[in-house]
Each structure stands twice: as C-alpha cells, then as structure tokens.
Motif scaffolding. Structure first.
Motif, short mmCIF file in Angstrom:
data_model
loop_
_atom_site.label_atom_id
_atom_site.label_comp_id
_atom_site.label_asym_id
_atom_site.label_seq_id
_atom_site.Cartn_x
_atom_site.Cartn_y
_atom_site.Cartn_z
N LEU A 218 41.08 37.02 33.10
CA LEU A 218 41.39 36.96 34.53
C LEU A 218 42.90 36.90 34.73
O LEU A 218 43.62 36.28 33.95
CB LEU A 218 40.72 35.74 35.16
N LYS A 219 43.35 37.51 35.82
CA LYS A 219 44.77 37.50 36.18
C LYS A 219 44.98 36.67 37.44
O LYS A 219 44.04 36.44 38.22
CB LYS A 219 45.26 38.93 36.41
N GLU A 220 46.20 36.22 37.65
CA GLU A 220 46.56 35.46 38.85
C GLU A 220 46.18 36.25 40.09
O GLU A 220 46.53 37.42 40.24
CB GLU A 220 48.06 35.18 38.85
N GLY A 221 45.42 35.60 40.97
CA GLY A 221 45.03 36.21 42.23
C GLY A 221 43.74 36.99 42.20
O GLY A 221 43.27 37.45 43.25
N ASP A 222 43.12 37.14 41.02
CA ASP A 222 41.82 37.82 40.95
C ASP A 222 40.78 37.05 41.75
O ASP A 222 40.74 35.81 41.71
CB ASP A 222 41.34 37.91 39.49
N ILE A 223 39.93 37.77 42.45
CA ILE A 223 38.74 37.17 43.05
C ILE A 223 37.53 37.71 42.31
O ILE A 223 37.52 38.86 41.86
CB ILE A 223 38.65 37.43 44.56
N LEU A 224 36.52 36.88 42.15
CA LEU A 224 35.37 37.31 41.37
C LEU A 224 34.09 36.65 41.87
O LEU A 224 34.11 35.53 42.39
CB LEU A 224 35.56 37.01 39.89
N ASN A 225 33.00 37.38 41.70
CA ASN A 225 31.68 36.86 41.99
C ASN A 225 30.97 36.61 40.66
O ASN A 225 31.00 37.45 39.77
CB ASN A 225 30.88 37.87 42.82
#
Length: 275
Positions: free
Chosen positions: A102-109
C-alpha cells in the motif's frame, strides 16, 4: 413471478431461484457468522498502513477465520485462491491480494466472508493507508451513506426497487456513478442466492421484502462514470475511466417490524477514520 420458500436451519437448500425465508435458527447462525466477519474487519484497521502488502492482510484474515472455527468462503470459490478480496483505488471489486504494498493515500475495500457452522457472514469496509485526499474521503463518506440509506429502509412490505432508487438518487446527487454490473445478493447457507440486490433502479419494482429474508446491500460508487471493465485475470473489476471507487457491505435480515444488521462492527468502526 417471485417465489418464496420457508426454510429451517438444517435442511438442504438449493440455488433454485426462490427467495429463502428463514426462522430463528437462521437468524442465530447469521448473527454468529456476521459478528465474526465484523470482528475480522475491526482487527485489520490498525494494520492498513503504507508499506504493508495486501497478501499480509489476506494472511491475517485467513488465520483469524480458521482460529474461530470457520473457513473463508472465498478460498477455492470458483478457483479463487485467497481468503478475502482487497480492492485498491480504482479497483471496483474482487481485487486479488498480492505482494503489492500500500502507498500513502491509497483507499481500499476489504471484503470477507467467513463460513461459520454453515452460515455465511459477508461484509466489506473501506480503509485508508495514511491520509486520503479530500475527494477520496468524501467519496467514502457518501458511499457509506448510500449503504445505510438502503439498510435503514429495509422492512417488510417495501420492494427492492425502493432501496435501489434511493441509493441511486443519493449517489447521483453528488454526481457519482453507481456501478450496475455487480450487486448485492441473498445469502445464508448459500454464499450467493436470490434475490439480486441492485443499487440503481426504479421505486416500486422488484421483489417485496418479507420477514426472514437475508441479503446484502453493497453499493459500489465511482467518483467518475459508472462503467467498469474486467481485467484479464478474470476477477479484478476496475473503473473504465480509472476514477476512484468505494464500497461498503452489510448482511441483513428482515424481521417482522424492520431489519437486523448481522455484520455491524462490535467496536463501532463503521467507516474511516478508525480511531
């Protein structure tokens, strides 16, 4: 014509197009499976950070599920080899866990479905790795609102189209796109069953809600247009315009007077930020 079938907690049920109406045994089974699903999502919240691989999150889901005496319903489902789905940024649904970090600012479900004592607890939530943009945070908030608008409406006598229309109206009032290609579904002893619960439609249409029905409400809302496409892996669906997308999912049961949410967070961790 919609057909309904009363079932108890032990008989074999078939995916035969009928809408199943469950009794007390079914509600008790779904409470336990749904709570486990929600507890797993609660436990993942502090782990979602920049630099964490989605495969590590999948490992935690698998271990928590097995430790609780359940099995991940997705593991082996139609050849799928993971214990959850993790969909990042412009991935609408069915994202496959991997070594990708994951990277800074990623959004995930993150979407989990433990199968506990024969019952499926299906739920998903949005997470943020680090700090999300204002646009991303607003999309997440509105998507949660869309799900809860549908959940709050659920009671005997209304039609599924009433829920669909209300979700669509709220999303489109913010100029977001509502995904049509994927929908909620009936569940219980079967992972996916009738009815289909679409998130855009016409009020007054569709099957009538009756006490004992179990189904998911899981709107997928895009920052851009609603169109999606399927990648070559046969699972991962992405927004066609590469815009951000968000989703929340609850499993609910229809009671005599309203509804019961089986997958509500025991810790009150309903949507990010999770403190």
């Amino acid at each position: 014509m919609t057909e309904y079938q009363h079932v108890d907690g032990t008989e074999t049920v078939l995916r035969d197009g009928t809408i199943k109406l469950h009794g007390p045994e079914g509600f008790e089974g779904m409470r336990k499976a749904g709570r486990l699903a929600a507890e797993i999502l609660d436990a993942l919240a502090p782990m979602v950070q920049p630099g964490v691989a989605t495969a590590e999150l999948d490992r935690v889901v698998r271990e928590m599920t097995l430790d609780a005496g359940a099995v991940p319903a997705t593991l082996g489902y139609r050849g799928y080899t993971h214990s959850c789905c993790i969909s990042i940024n412009h991935v609408v649904c069915h994202g496959i866990p991997s070594s990708k970090v994951l990277k800074e600012g990623d959004i995930l479900n993150i979407d989990v479905t433990p199968l506990l004592d024969g019952w499926h607890g299906d739920t998903s939530r949005m997470y943020v790795a680090g700090e999300a943009s204002i646009k991303a945070r607003r999309l997440i908030d509105v998507t949660y609102e869309c799900m809860m608008i549908g959940v709050d409406m659920a009671k005997p006598g209304i039609r599924l189209g009433d829920i669909s229309a209300a979700i669509q109206k709220h999303a489109e009032s913010h100029r977001y796109g509502v995904v049509r290609e994927f929908c909620g579904h009936g569940l219980g002893r079967l992972f996916h069953d009738s009815p289909e619960v679409v998130h855009a439609g016409k009020a007054g249409t569709g099957p009538e809600l009756k006490s004992g029905m179990f189904f998911t409400i899981e709107p997928m809302i895009n920052l851009g247009k609603p169109a999606v496409k399927l990648l070559n892996d046969g699972w991962t669906a992405v927004t066609r315009d590469k815009s951000l997308t968000a989703q929340f999912e609850h499993s609910i049961g229809i009671t005599e007077t309203g509804h019961e949410i089986f997958t509500e967070s025991p810790k009150g961790m309903h949507k990010p930020p999770y403190e």
